[in-house]
Design an enzyme around this catalytic site. Structure first.
Site, PDB file in Angstrom:
ATOM      1  N   CYS A 110       0.833  -1.212  -0.022  1.00  0.00           N
ATOM      2  CA  CYS A 110      -0.003  -0.191   0.006  1.00  0.00           C
ATOM      3  C   CYS A 110       0.962   1.332  -0.041  1.00  0.00           C
ATOM      4  O   CYS A 110       1.879   1.103   0.628  1.00  0.00           O
ATOM      5  CB  CYS A 110      -0.893  -0.015   1.346  1.00  0.00           C
ATOM      6  N   HIS A 156      -9.329  -3.429  -2.314  1.00  0.00           N
ATOM      7  CA  HIS A 156      -8.131  -2.810  -1.751  1.00  0.00           C
ATOM      8  C   HIS A 156      -8.432  -1.422  -1.614  1.00  0.00           C
ATOM      9  O   HIS A 156      -8.382  -0.730  -0.561  1.00  0.00           O
ATOM     10  CB  HIS A 156      -7.016  -2.967  -2.462  1.00  0.00           C
ATOM     11  N   GLU A 157      -8.818  -0.506  -2.430  1.00  0.00           N
ATOM     12  CA  GLU A 157      -9.032   0.907  -2.710  1.00  0.00           C
ATOM     13  C   GLU A 157     -10.683   1.175  -1.960  1.00  0.00           C
ATOM     14  O   GLU A 157     -10.790   1.998  -1.382  1.00  0.00           O
ATOM     15  CB  GLU A 157      -9.170   1.292  -4.135  1.00  0.00           C
ATOM     16  N   HIS A 160      -9.978   1.609   1.622  1.00  0.00           N
ATOM     17  CA  HIS A 160      -9.568   2.820   2.068  1.00  0.00           C
ATOM     18  C   HIS A 160     -10.735   3.836   2.209  1.00  0.00           C
ATOM     19  O   HIS A 160     -10.763   4.632   3.330  1.00  0.00           O
ATOM     20  CB  HIS A 160      -8.674   3.302   0.776  1.00  0.00           C
TER      21      HIS A 160
HETATM   22  O1  K2U Z   1      -4.036   1.821  -2.533  1.00  0.00           O
HETATM   23  C1  K2U Z   1      -2.970   1.694  -2.626  1.00  0.00           C
HETATM   24  O2  K2U Z   1      -1.982   1.922  -1.737  1.00  0.00           O
HETATM   25  C2  K2U Z   1      -2.375   1.346  -4.153  1.00  0.00           C
HETATM   26  C3  K2U Z   1      -1.963  -0.236  -3.870  1.00  0.00           C
HETATM   27  C4  K2U Z   1      -3.240  -0.824  -4.291  1.00  0.00           C
HETATM   28  C5  K2U Z   1      -2.918  -2.388  -4.425  1.00  0.00           C
HETATM   29  C6  K2U Z   1      -2.180  -3.006  -3.541  1.00  0.00           C
HETATM   30  C7  K2U Z   1      -2.002  -4.396  -3.357  1.00  0.00           C
HETATM   31  C8  K2U Z   1      -3.101  -5.060  -4.249  1.00  0.00           C
HETATM   32  C9  K2U Z   1      -3.939  -4.573  -4.952  1.00  0.00           C
HETATM   33  C10 K2U Z   1      -4.055  -3.242  -5.080  1.00  0.00           C
HETATM   34  C11 K2U Z   1      -0.693  -0.114  -4.610  1.00  0.00           C
HETATM   35  O3  K2U Z   1      -0.898  -0.416  -5.916  1.00  0.00           O
HETATM   36  S1  K2U Z   1       0.567  -1.168  -4.190  1.00  0.00           S
HETATM   37  C12 K2U Z   1       1.881  -1.276  -5.322  1.00  0.00           C
HETATM   38  C13 K2U Z   1       1.399  -2.196  -6.221  1.00  0.00           C
HETATM   39  C14 K2U Z   1       1.987  -2.147  -7.542  1.00  0.00           C
HETATM   40  C15 K2U Z   1       1.543  -2.831  -8.579  1.00  0.00           C
HETATM   41  C16 K2U Z   1       0.809  -4.038  -8.354  1.00  0.00           C
HETATM   42  C17 K2U Z   1       0.352  -4.476  -7.156  1.00  0.00           C
HETATM   43  C18 K2U Z   1       0.683  -3.459  -6.212  1.00  0.00           C
HETATM   44 NI    NI Z   2      -3.664   1.269  -0.311  1.00  0.00          NI
END
Ligand code: K2U
Ligand code: NI
Length: 194
Positions: A110, A156-157, A160
């Site tokens: 994240c 995941h989003e 948040h």
């Molecule tokens: O919300 C965030 O912090 C963005 C996350 C989203 C995410 C993390 C894990 C699994 C699904 C979605 C970032 O994209 S984490 C970094 C990342 C980059 C490429 C692929 C997966 C995760």
């Molecule tokens: Ni996140």
């Protein structure tokens, strides 16, 4: 443009506040915010812009991560078949979901969590939601069904927006526990017994 300095980190209470619906009719400022968030996600994986601005690569960003507790999410991610999807979303609302669960064998990360957190995050394998989707500068109300990896990214989003971070969802007693109804995400080219 949104930079890493704009992204608030674990420990900041703003990440734990429940987000509120964006007012309808949607103001220009909220549409611009959504565009900036989608731009961050695109920039973060751009070979030149990403390193130039030291952006952490990402497939999604939720407004609470830049300290704005509104229901705004930007996603740009490839599915298991390598197809790219952009989801600039306002006021997403989950309508239904599968009993089956799925998870990333590598666990999750994240932008707001500056530490490696080991363990599996089990999420709904299939999810149906409605949202206002920004398409060609117009907001269109849509019902969307996602499964597998895109469903994981969306959840995941969406978490948040509820003030939930992925470590909250890891089994404290056994971080690598796999419930009987959860199967791992399989990407194209992965061996069966990987
Ligand atoms: O919300 C965030 O912090 C963005 C996350 C989203 C995410 C993390 C894990 C699994 C699904 C979605 C970032 O994209 S984490 C970094 C990342 C980059 C490429 C692929 C997966 C995760
Ligand atoms: Ni996140």
């Amino acid at each position: 443009m949104i930079l890493m300095n704009d992204i608030i980190r674990e420990g900041n209470e703003l990440l734990r506040v429940k987000s509120v619906d964006v007012e309808i009719p949607v103001k220009e400022e909220d549409i611009n915010l959504l565009k900036q968030m989608l731009e961050y996600v695109h920039n973060s994986v751009d070979e030149e812009i990403g390193p130039k601005y030291n952006l952490r690569p990402s497939v999604g960003l939720a407004a609470p991560q830049i300290g704005i507790n509104k229901k705004i999410i930007a996603i740009s991610a490839y599915d298991e078949k390598g197809r790219l999807y952009d989801f600039p979303l306002i006021n997403p609302k989950i309508l239904s979901y599968s009993d089956e669960l799925t998870y990333l064998k590598t666990g999750e990360g994240c932008l707001s969590v500056d530490r490696d957190v080991e363990g599996l995050v089990h999420r709904r394998k299939k999810i149906k939601f409605k949202a206002l989707v920004l398409e060609d500068n117009l907001l269109v109300e849509k019902v969307i069904t996602l499964k597998g990896y895109l469903a994981v990214v969306f959840q995941h989003e969406y978490d948040h927006l509820q003030g939930i971070l992925f470590p909250d969802r890891i089994n404290k007693e056994n971080p690598f526990f796999v419930p009987s109804n959860s199967t791992p995400i399989k990407f194209a080219g992965e061996e069966e017994n990987d």
